[in-house]
Scaffold this active site. Structure first.
Site, PDB file in Angstrom:
ATOM      1  N   LYS A   1      41.644 -26.180  55.295  1.00 21.05           N
ATOM      2  CA  LYS A   1      42.641 -26.315  54.126  1.00 21.05           C
ATOM      3  C   LYS A   1      42.850 -27.794  53.761  1.00 21.05           C
ATOM      4  O   LYS A   1      42.814 -28.610  54.647  1.00 21.05           O
ATOM      5  CB  LYS A   1      44.215 -25.868  54.772  1.00 21.05           C
ATOM      6  CG  LYS A   1      43.989 -24.501  54.837  1.00 21.05           C
ATOM      7  CD  LYS A   1      45.562 -23.929  55.321  1.00 21.05           C
ATOM      8  CE  LYS A   1      46.629 -24.146  54.370  1.00 21.05           C
ATOM      9  NZ  LYS A   1      47.898 -23.392  54.807  1.00 21.05           N
TER      10      LYS A   1
ATOM     11  N   GLY B   1      47.877 -24.377  46.350  1.00 24.44           N
ATOM     12  CA  GLY B   1      47.360 -23.429  45.011  1.00 24.44           C
ATOM     13  C   GLY B   1      46.031 -23.037  45.400  1.00 24.44           C
ATOM     14  O   GLY B   1      45.431 -22.392  44.316  1.00 24.44           O
TER      15      GLY B   1
ATOM     16  N   GLU C   1      43.237 -24.056  60.803  1.00 25.44           N
ATOM     17  CA  GLU C   1      44.219 -23.208  61.522  1.00 25.44           C
ATOM     18  C   GLU C   1      43.693 -22.081  61.608  1.00 25.44           C
ATOM     19  O   GLU C   1      42.587 -21.533  60.975  1.00 25.44           O
ATOM     20  CB  GLU C   1      45.560 -23.243  60.905  1.00 25.44           C
ATOM     21  CG  GLU C   1      45.586 -22.820  59.334  1.00 25.44           C
ATOM     22  CD  GLU C   1      47.083 -22.990  58.928  1.00 25.44           C
ATOM     23  OE1 GLU C   1      47.709 -24.061  58.899  1.00 25.44           O
ATOM     24  OE2 GLU C   1      47.275 -22.300  57.865  1.00 25.44           O
TER      25      GLU C   1
ATOM     26  N   LEU D   1      44.877 -15.491  59.414  1.00 27.00           N
ATOM     27  CA  LEU D   1      45.776 -14.469  59.538  1.00 27.00           C
ATOM     28  C   LEU D   1      45.306 -13.521  58.818  1.00 27.00           C
ATOM     29  O   LEU D   1      45.066 -13.870  57.508  1.00 27.00           O
ATOM     30  CB  LEU D   1      47.366 -14.736  59.410  1.00 27.00           C
ATOM     31  CG  LEU D   1      47.848 -15.821  60.540  1.00 27.00           C
ATOM     32  CD1 LEU D   1      49.451 -15.819  60.146  1.00 27.00           C
ATOM     33  CD2 LEU D   1      47.900 -15.412  61.889  1.00 27.00           C
TER      34      LEU D   1
ATOM     35  N   LYS E   1      52.595 -17.016  43.119  1.00 27.16           N
ATOM     36  CA  LYS E   1      53.750 -15.737  43.382  1.00 27.16           C
ATOM     37  C   LYS E   1      53.756 -15.059  41.804  1.00 27.16           C
ATOM     38  O   LYS E   1      53.954 -15.759  40.782  1.00 27.16           O
ATOM     39  CB  LYS E   1      54.993 -16.383  43.761  1.00 27.16           C
ATOM     40  CG  LYS E   1      54.956 -17.006  45.244  1.00 27.16           C
ATOM     41  CD  LYS E   1      56.032 -17.872  45.525  1.00 27.16           C
ATOM     42  CE  LYS E   1      55.807 -18.703  46.851  1.00 27.16           C
ATOM     43  NZ  LYS E   1      56.703 -19.578  47.174  1.00 27.16           N
TER      44      LYS E   1
ATOM     45  N   GLU F   1      54.075 -24.499  55.418  1.00 25.99           N
ATOM     46  CA  GLU F   1      54.578 -25.582  54.698  1.00 25.99           C
ATOM     47  C   GLU F   1      55.885 -25.618  54.381  1.00 25.99           C
ATOM     48  O   GLU F   1      56.852 -24.656  54.422  1.00 25.99           O
ATOM     49  CB  GLU F   1      53.638 -25.901  53.440  1.00 25.99           C
ATOM     50  CG  GLU F   1      54.031 -24.972  52.301  1.00 25.99           C
ATOM     51  CD  GLU F   1      53.299 -24.946  51.050  1.00 25.99           C
ATOM     52  OE1 GLU F   1      52.262 -26.077  51.043  1.00 25.99           O
ATOM     53  OE2 GLU F   1      53.097 -23.939  50.167  1.00 25.99           O
TER      54      GLU F   1
ATOM     55  N   ARG G   1      62.156 -29.475  47.244  1.00 29.39           N
ATOM     56  CA  ARG G   1      62.557 -29.133  45.803  1.00 29.39           C
ATOM     57  C   ARG G   1      63.105 -27.832  45.618  1.00 29.39           C
ATOM     58  O   ARG G   1      63.221 -26.975  46.796  1.00 29.39           O
ATOM     59  CB  ARG G   1      61.507 -29.175  44.777  1.00 29.39           C
ATOM     60  CG  ARG G   1      60.337 -28.331  45.066  1.00 29.39           C
ATOM     61  CD  ARG G   1      59.242 -28.448  44.086  1.00 29.39           C
ATOM     62  NE  ARG G   1      57.953 -27.537  44.468  1.00 29.39           N
ATOM     63  CZ  ARG G   1      57.622 -26.357  44.577  1.00 29.39           C
ATOM     64  NH1 ARG G   1      58.970 -25.401  44.220  1.00 29.39           N
ATOM     65  NH2 ARG G   1      56.685 -25.810  44.842  1.00 29.39           N
TER      66      ARG G   1
ATOM     67  N   VAL H   1      60.954 -21.993  42.128  1.00 26.29           N
ATOM     68  CA  VAL H   1      60.939 -21.164  40.959  1.00 26.29           C
ATOM     69  C   VAL H   1      62.041 -19.892  41.289  1.00 26.29           C
ATOM     70  O   VAL H   1      62.776 -19.394  40.405  1.00 26.29           O
ATOM     71  CB  VAL H   1      59.612 -20.524  40.376  1.00 26.29           C
ATOM     72  CG1 VAL H   1      59.380 -19.644  39.588  1.00 26.29           C
ATOM     73  CG2 VAL H   1      58.826 -22.023  40.130  1.00 26.29           C
TER      74      VAL H   1
ATOM     75  N   ARG I   1      58.408 -12.781  37.486  1.00 27.79           N
ATOM     76  CA  ARG I   1      57.923 -14.047  36.387  1.00 27.79           C
ATOM     77  C   ARG I   1      57.339 -13.452  35.410  1.00 27.79           C
ATOM     78  O   ARG I   1      56.279 -12.755  35.333  1.00 27.79           O
ATOM     79  CB  ARG I   1      56.847 -14.917  37.317  1.00 27.79           C
ATOM     80  CG  ARG I   1      57.561 -15.534  38.482  1.00 27.79           C
ATOM     81  CD  ARG I   1      56.579 -16.653  39.228  1.00 27.79           C
ATOM     82  NE  ARG I   1      57.143 -17.085  40.679  1.00 27.79           N
ATOM     83  CZ  ARG I   1      56.770 -18.106  40.960  1.00 27.79           C
ATOM     84  NH1 ARG I   1      55.833 -19.028  40.466  1.00 27.79           N
ATOM     85  NH2 ARG I   1      57.297 -18.846  42.237  1.00 27.79           N
TER      86      ARG I   1
END
Length: 450
Positions: A159, A165, A201, A204, A238, A288, A292, A295, A338
């Site tokens: 990663k 994203g 990592e 999964l 998402k 992570e 902030r 959404v 969304r």
């Protein structure tokens, strides 16, 4: 400090959401906008508006000098960055505070720490958060990388350290592919984020995406507001979120929420944050932290009755947390769809003029959107044009209400993904809450073949 006038350094539905919170707190607002957003709803409603540049985000919403100048000429003494754009830019937070303007968000050092995926993981370990087994830091193809991959066990995930994203991310199935895929991930990371650094990592197989909402006062106190399930994703974006998760028990919520709150208290974290985990076979793995507002924050608001944006502004002004952990109650169930201006099958963006707009309504139905009839959706930004959020006493009643609300909502003149949400909520796996982060893409692939 007393926040008297707040500049909203964002656009779209989150800018309107921030404006509404300020209005209810007696705080004046300043909307900054690109030339493409001159007719946006939040621009119309704000007390003052300042054009900060042409349509391109880098020349407007990412233009730090223009935003600071707008704050100074309007005498705004606070800036709220919303989500996206400059919301997780530590340098912007530093510059804002250096100009004597209150930044509605975490301390710059916390934004910087959590923005670096390698440092974030190292910090998570130190704070006692469970993490995915992996490298202790950045890796390049070498004997060490080969050793780490063998210790973790294939498949492994490479990663990007500076970004997300799905860019700069590669699944490595075996040792023979390691060198090639690490190189590809590093090249993608450099192109997308200007930083070729990658880390490794354990991959999964079929996890869920579970995230915990936290708040800290910056003085060593923190609370959690439960979890959200954000596993219905396409290309790491998402699509539909719900709270609470169908698979997390009350005991697990209290345990993991407590661990997250304790970690943020140790950091002296300030404001809103979201700690994201992969969950598989009853185990949580930190991936992570977003420093902030999210959404999907409304689903947390619906089940707690707690105004997250208002709390952000209060804490930024120096107030303590408005509630204690034992005063928070989790009631019922909430879902968020969304709503994007895009083709529901090809996902191609569909900007254009809104001919007719009728938001869904009724008891426990909320629409966060800046749409109105006659508004032209610009082609320069993200395709999300709103969020449909509903609440029910049970998950079943919540889902029934969402189906009704989707049927009622009218957005004509452009294509939207409302039909996709309607199809999703008819699927047995979604109805039963039996889905993972891979489910949606697999279902879409099967639908295309059919």
């Amino acid at each position: 400090m007393t926040i008297e006038k707040l500049l909203i350094a964002n656009r779209g539905e989150i800018a309107l959401r921030i404006h509404r919170a300020c209005q209810e707190m007696g705080i004046k607002t300043v909307a900054v906008h690109s030339t493409a957003d001159a007719d946006a709803m939040h621009v119309r409603l704000a007390d003052e508006a300042v054009c900060i540049g042409p349509p391109s985000a880098k020349d407007s919403y990412l233009n730090i000098p223009a935003i600071i100048s707008a704050a100074e000429v309007t005498n705004a003494n606070a800036i709220h960055p919303g989500y996206g754009f400059l919301s997780e830019n530590a340098r912007f937070a530093e510059i804002t505070e250096a100009h004597g303007i209150c930044f509605v968000g975490p301390k710059p050092e916390h934004i910087r720490t959590m923005g670096d995926k390698v440092e974030a993981k190292r910090t998570a370990v130190a704070l006692g958060l469970p993490v995915v087994p992996g490298s202790t830091g950045a890796v390049t193809y070498s004997e060490e990388a080969i050793r780490v991959a063998e210790e973790i066990g294939y498949p492994v995930l490479v990663k990007a350290a500076s970004g997300g994203g799905g860019r700069g991310m590669k699944v490595v199935p075996d040792a023979e592919s390691l060198e090639s895929l690490m190189g590809q991930a590093s090249s993608e990371a450099a192109a997308a984020f200007g930083d070729p650094t990658v880390y490794m990592e354990k991959y999964l197989g079929n996890p869920r995406h579970i995230e915990f909402q936290i708040f800290g006062d910056g003085k060593g106190n923190a609370i959690h507001l439960g979890e959200r399930d954000c596993s219905l994703q396409r290309r790491h974006q998402k699509v539909l979120e719900e709270a609470p998760s169908p698979v997390i028990s009350a005991d697990e919520r209290a345990r993991m929420g407590g661990i997250c709150a304790d970690a943020m208290a140790k950091m002296h974290y300030r404001g809103a944050g979201t700690i994201e985990f992969l969950w598989e076979n009853g185990e949580f793995y930190f991936i992570e932290m977003n420093t902030r507002i999210q959404v999907e924050h409304p689903v947390t608001e619906m089940i707690t009755g707690f105004d997250l944006v208002r709390e952000q502004i209060r804490i930024a002004g120096g107030a303590g947390l408005s509630v204690r952990q034992d005063e928070l109650e989790f009631r019922g169930h909430s879902m968020e769809c969304r709503i994007n201006a895009e083709d529901p099958r090809t996902f191609m963006p569909s900007p254009g003029k809104i001919n007719l707009y009728h938001p869904a309504g009724g008891m426990h139905v909320r629409v966060d959107s800046g749409l109105y009839a006659g508004y032209s959706i610009p082609p320069y930004y993200d395709s999300m044009i709103g969020k449909l959020i509903v609440y029910g006493r049970t998950r079943e009643s919540c889902m029934m209400r969402m189906r009704r609300a989707l049927e009622e909502m009218v957005v004509s003149g452009v294509k939207t993904n409302i039909p996709l949400h309607q199809a999703l909520l008819a699927q047995p796996d979604v109805i039963n809450g039996d889905y993972t982060i891979k489910w949606l893409e697999e279902w879409l692939a099967q639908s295309e073949e059919a």
